[in-house]
Scaffold this motif. Structure first.
Motif, short mmCIF file in Angstrom:
data_model
loop_
_atom_site.label_atom_id
_atom_site.label_comp_id
_atom_site.label_asym_id
_atom_site.label_seq_id
_atom_site.Cartn_x
_atom_site.Cartn_y
_atom_site.Cartn_z
N PHE A 8 0.83 -1.21 0.00
CA PHE A 8 0.00 0.00 0.00
C PHE A 8 0.87 1.26 0.00
CE2 PHE A 8 -2.08 3.39 2.45
CZ PHE A 8 -3.23 3.57 1.71
N THR A 9 1.85 1.33 0.91
CA THR A 9 2.67 2.54 1.00
C THR A 9 3.48 2.76 -0.28
OG1 THR A 9 4.43 1.34 2.18
CG2 THR A 9 2.83 2.57 3.53
N ASP A 10 3.88 1.69 -0.93
CA ASP A 10 4.61 1.82 -2.20
C ASP A 10 3.68 2.35 -3.29
OD1 ASP A 10 6.78 1.69 -3.95
OD2 ASP A 10 6.35 -0.39 -4.49
N ILE A 11 2.47 1.82 -3.36
CA ILE A 11 1.52 2.25 -4.39
C ILE A 11 1.11 3.70 -4.22
CG2 ILE A 11 -0.84 1.93 -5.27
CD1 ILE A 11 -0.45 -1.11 -4.71
N VAL A 12 0.77 4.10 -2.99
CA VAL A 12 0.28 5.46 -2.76
C VAL A 12 1.42 6.46 -2.52
CG1 VAL A 12 -1.96 4.65 -1.91
CG2 VAL A 12 -0.14 5.20 -0.27
N ASP A 13 2.66 5.94 -2.48
CA ASP A 13 3.85 6.77 -2.29
C ASP A 13 3.77 7.59 -1.00
OD1 ASP A 13 6.41 7.58 -3.01
OD2 ASP A 13 5.69 9.30 -4.17
N GLU A 14 3.43 6.92 0.06
CA GLU A 14 3.35 7.54 1.39
C GLU A 14 4.09 6.65 2.38
OE1 GLU A 14 2.14 10.42 2.22
OE2 GLU A 14 0.79 10.96 0.59
N GLY A 15 4.35 7.18 3.56
CA GLY A 15 5.04 6.43 4.60
C GLY A 15 4.08 5.91 5.66
N VAL A 16 4.67 5.32 6.68
CA VAL A 16 3.88 4.75 7.77
C VAL A 16 3.12 5.83 8.53
CG1 VAL A 16 4.02 3.44 9.94
CG2 VAL A 16 5.39 2.76 8.00
N SER A 17 3.67 7.03 8.62
CA SER A 17 2.96 8.10 9.33
C SER A 17 1.63 8.42 8.64
CB SER A 17 3.83 9.35 9.45
OG SER A 17 4.24 9.80 8.18
N PHE A 18 1.58 8.32 7.31
CA PHE A 18 0.32 8.49 6.59
C PHE A 18 -0.68 7.42 7.04
CE2 PHE A 18 -2.49 7.29 3.10
CZ PHE A 18 -3.07 8.51 2.77
N CYS A 19 -0.21 6.19 7.16
CA CYS A 19 -1.08 5.08 7.58
C CYS A 19 -1.60 5.31 9.00
CB CYS A 19 -0.34 3.75 7.50
SG CYS A 19 0.12 3.32 5.81
N ARG A 20 -0.74 5.76 9.89
CA ARG A 20 -1.17 6.01 11.27
C ARG A 20 -2.30 7.04 11.34
NH1 ARG A 20 4.24 5.32 12.79
NH2 ARG A 20 4.71 7.48 12.32
N ASN A 21 -2.33 7.94 10.39
CA ASN A 21 -3.35 8.99 10.40
C ASN A 21 -4.57 8.70 9.53
OD1 ASN A 21 -1.94 10.81 12.12
ND2 ASN A 21 -0.59 11.31 10.42
N ASN A 22 -4.42 7.82 8.53
CA ASN A 22 -5.48 7.67 7.53
C ASN A 22 -5.95 6.25 7.24
OD1 ASN A 22 -5.54 10.57 6.47
ND2 ASN A 22 -3.38 10.04 6.32
N VAL A 23 -5.28 5.26 7.79
CA VAL A 23 -5.60 3.87 7.46
C VAL A 23 -6.05 3.13 8.71
CG1 VAL A 23 -4.77 1.72 6.42
CG2 VAL A 23 -3.90 3.92 5.58
N ASN A 24 -7.12 2.36 8.57
CA ASN A 24 -7.69 1.56 9.66
C ASN A 24 -7.65 0.09 9.26
OD1 ASN A 24 -8.90 3.91 11.29
ND2 ASN A 24 -9.64 4.24 9.22
N PHE A 25 -7.76 -0.78 10.25
CA PHE A 25 -7.77 -2.21 9.99
C PHE A 25 -8.98 -2.84 10.65
CE2 PHE A 25 -6.84 -6.60 11.21
CZ PHE A 25 -6.54 -7.13 9.97
N ILE A 26 -9.68 -3.72 9.91
CA ILE A 26 -10.84 -4.43 10.44
C ILE A 26 -10.64 -5.92 10.21
CG2 ILE A 26 -13.32 -4.84 10.22
CD1 ILE A 26 -13.55 -1.96 9.09
N LEU A 27 -10.78 -6.69 11.28
CA LEU A 27 -10.83 -8.15 11.16
C LEU A 27 -12.27 -8.56 11.43
CD1 LEU A 27 -9.41 -10.95 10.93
CD2 LEU A 27 -9.36 -10.94 13.42
#
Length: 192
Positions: A103-122
Motif C-alpha cells: 500500500f505505501t509503495d503504491i500510494v507513495d506515502e510512509g507509515v505516518s500516513f497510515c497512522r493517520n489515515n488507514v484503519n484495519f478491520i478483522l
C-alpha cells in the motif's frame, strides 16, 4: 465517471464487491461473510498484480479488501470464517505487514500516513470463535472487556490486534459478522 479509486491504477483495475472479497472457498461449500455490494478494492488482486509487475517468484500475503471512504480514510478488511488460532493470527500479522508495504509503495506515502489515515478491520465468525480462542484470550476476559469498553464508549479489540493501533493504523477493529454489518456496512452503504 471518475471514482475515488481512479488515482491509483492498481486499485482502479482491482475493484470488486465487498461480498466477493469475503468469499470463503476453503470449506466444502462456498460461503460469504457479507452480502454487501459496497465497492472495494480486492487487495488480493492488487497483491498479485504488484508481485507480477516486480517479477518476484514468491507472492506476498495480503488483506482481502481495501475501502476508501468519501472522507479519505482507508480501511483494510480481513475476513476469517474459521476458528481463529495462533497460526491464523500469525498469518493475519503477515498480511498486515505485507499489505502495508504494498500500500505505501503504491500510494507513495510512509507509515505516518497510515497512522493517520488507514484503519484495519478483522471480521470473524462468532459461532466458531464465541469468546475463547487459543490466542491468549479466555471467555471471561472477552465478555467483561466487551461489556466495560462498550459502557465507556470505546471498542474492544480481540486477538491481540490492538498492538497495531497507533503504531501502523489509526484504528483497529475486530467485528463479528453482525457487528460488521451494523458498524461498517450500514454506515458506508448509506454514505456512498
Amino acid at each position: 465517471m471518475e471514482t475515488r479509486y481512479d488515482k491509483f491504477e492498481l486499485f482502479k483495475n482491482s475493484l470488486s464487491s465487498l461480498k466477493e472479497t469475503s468469499k470463503d472457498s476453503d470449506s466444502k461449500e462456498i460461503s460469504y461473510m457479507t452480502e454487501s455490494d459496497l465497492q472495494v478494492v480486492n487487495f488480493d488482486k492488487v497483491k498479485e498484480k504488484y508481485a507480477k509487475k516486480l517479477g518476484v517468484s514468491e507472492t506476498p500475503c495480503s488483506n482481502d479488501a481495501l475501502y476508501l471512504s468519501e472522507t479519505g480514510n482507508y480501511y483494510f478488511i480481513e475476513f476469517k470464517n474459521g476458528k481463529i488460532q495462533s497460526n491464523v493470527i500469525y498469518n493475519v500479522y503477515n498480511k498486515i505487514y505485507d499489505s502495508l508495504l504494498i500500500f505505501t509503495d503504491i500510494v507513495d506515502e510512509g507509515v505516518s500516513f497510515c497512522r493517520n489515515n488507514v484503519n484495519f478491520i478483522l471480521v470473524y465468525n462468532e459461532e466458531k470463535n464465541p469468546n475463547k480462542t487459543d490466542v491468549k484470550e479466555d471467555k471471561s476476559r472477552v465478555a467483561i472487556g466487551k461489556h466495560f469498553m462498550k459502557k465507556g464508549g470505546k471498542r474492544f479489540v480481540r486477538f491481540n490486534l490492538e498492538k497495531f493501533e497507533k503504531l501502523y493504523f489509526h484504528a483497529v477493529y475486530t467485528y463479528t459478522e453482525s457487528e460488521f454489518e451494523q458498524e461498517f456496512v450500514q454506515k458506508y452503504s448509506i454514505n456512498d
